[in-house]
Design an enzyme around this catalytic site. Structure first.
Site, PDB file in Angstrom:
ATOM      1  N   CYS A  11       5.086   6.035   9.715  1.00  0.00           N
ATOM      2  CA  CYS A  11       4.969   6.587   8.258  1.00  0.00           C
ATOM      3  C   CYS A  11       6.346   6.761   7.698  1.00  0.00           C
ATOM      4  O   CYS A  11       6.654   7.503   6.831  1.00  0.00           O
ATOM      5  CB  CYS A  11       4.117   7.711   8.063  1.00  0.00           C
ATOM      6  SG  CYS A  11       2.395   7.393   8.592  1.00  0.00           S
ATOM      7  N   HIS A  71      -2.067  -0.351  13.804  1.00  0.00           N
ATOM      8  CA  HIS A  71      -3.369  -0.370  13.845  1.00  0.00           C
ATOM      9  C   HIS A  71      -3.859  -0.967  15.501  1.00  0.00           C
ATOM     10  O   HIS A  71      -3.149  -1.996  15.521  1.00  0.00           O
ATOM     11  CB  HIS A  71      -4.100  -1.229  12.789  1.00  0.00           C
ATOM     12  CG  HIS A  71      -4.231  -0.777  11.485  1.00  0.00           C
ATOM     13  ND1 HIS A  71      -4.136   0.457  11.419  1.00  0.00           N
ATOM     14  CD2 HIS A  71      -3.979  -1.260  10.329  1.00  0.00           C
ATOM     15  CE1 HIS A  71      -4.028   0.778   9.866  1.00  0.00           C
ATOM     16  NE2 HIS A  71      -3.907  -0.186   9.341  1.00  0.00           N
ATOM     17  N   GLY A 115      -6.423   2.088   3.101  1.00  0.00           N
ATOM     18  CA  GLY A 115      -7.241   3.126   3.533  1.00  0.00           C
ATOM     19  C   GLY A 115      -6.572   4.020   4.568  1.00  0.00           C
ATOM     20  O   GLY A 115      -5.629   4.793   4.494  1.00  0.00           O
ATOM     21  N   ARG A 133       0.793  -1.279   0.145  1.00  0.00           N
ATOM     22  CA  ARG A 133       0.143  -0.003   0.118  1.00  0.00           C
ATOM     23  C   ARG A 133       0.720   1.270  -0.032  1.00  0.00           C
ATOM     24  O   ARG A 133       2.122   0.945   0.054  1.00  0.00           O
ATOM     25  CB  ARG A 133      -1.060   0.068   1.228  1.00  0.00           C
ATOM     26  CG  ARG A 133      -0.169  -0.012   2.700  1.00  0.00           C
ATOM     27  CD  ARG A 133      -1.112   0.707   3.729  1.00  0.00           C
ATOM     28  NE  ARG A 133      -0.465   0.882   4.786  1.00  0.00           N
ATOM     29  CZ  ARG A 133       0.362   1.483   5.373  1.00  0.00           C
ATOM     30  NH1 ARG A 133       0.979   2.467   4.490  1.00  0.00           N
ATOM     31  NH2 ARG A 133       0.956   1.315   6.483  1.00  0.00           N
TER      32      ARG A 133
END
Length: 176
Positions: A120, A20, A102, A13
């Site tokens: 990130c 998460h 997403g 992705r």
């Protein structure tokens, strides 16, 4: 992370390492899309998270540096912490393109885990939740509803139906 009992997965992705966990709103909108619209789609997703954070009087914004996608909160002169992360891929299936993956929106989650990763792929920045900023927990269902509404409206849907089976929210509607 594995020593803490946290499973690590490598996935295809956009974006880099993210986490998460309970207390986040995780959304994986799957929809047909033109691959040329990826930038616009990412902007809509980012703005929906920013608008929802602002609706709780949190001074959220886009990061001032080009390419740092997501919903950010300024904590210092040139230091931002991430409230909402995005990682989207456009996949081709039978001549059509669909979005995959997403976003993760930090609402009431334990953000101490973010100190164990490079959020990130960024060295200085880390994750922060609405709870960290406001000092109290928010009703997760209320935040979900606001996020769903902002995202659906930004995509041009006028009718929204919510399905809570397995805690999933699907957008079905009539394009405006």
């Amino acid at each position: 992370l594995k020593r803490l009992g946290i499973e690590v997965y490598n996935i295809e992705r956009g974006g880099a390492t993210f986490l998460h966990c309970p207390g986040q709103i995780i959304g994986y909108p799957i929809r047909l899309a033109d691959p040329g619209s990826k930038k616009k789609y990412m902007e809509l997703l980012q703005q929906a998270m920013i608008d929802v954070a602002r609706s709780y009087d949190v001074a959220a914004d886009a990061h001032p540096r080009q390419g740092y996608r997501g919903c950010w909160y300024r904590v210092g002169e040139d230091l931002y912490h991430k409230i909402g992360a995005m990682g989207v891929q456009f996949k081709s299936l039978n001549g059509q393109h669909a979005t995959m993956h997403g976003f993760a929106f930090n609402v009431n989650n334990d953000t101490s885990l973010f100190k164990k990763i490079q959020v990130c792929g960024l060295e200085a920045e880390t994750g922060i939740s609405l709870k960290d900023i406001l000092g109290y927990e928010l009703p997760i269902e209320g935040v979900k509803s606001r996020l769903l509404e902002k995202f659906a409206i930004s995509l041009g849907y006028s009718l929204i139906q919510k399905y809570n089976t397995v805690d999933e929210i699907l957008i079905r509607g009539i394009k405006v």
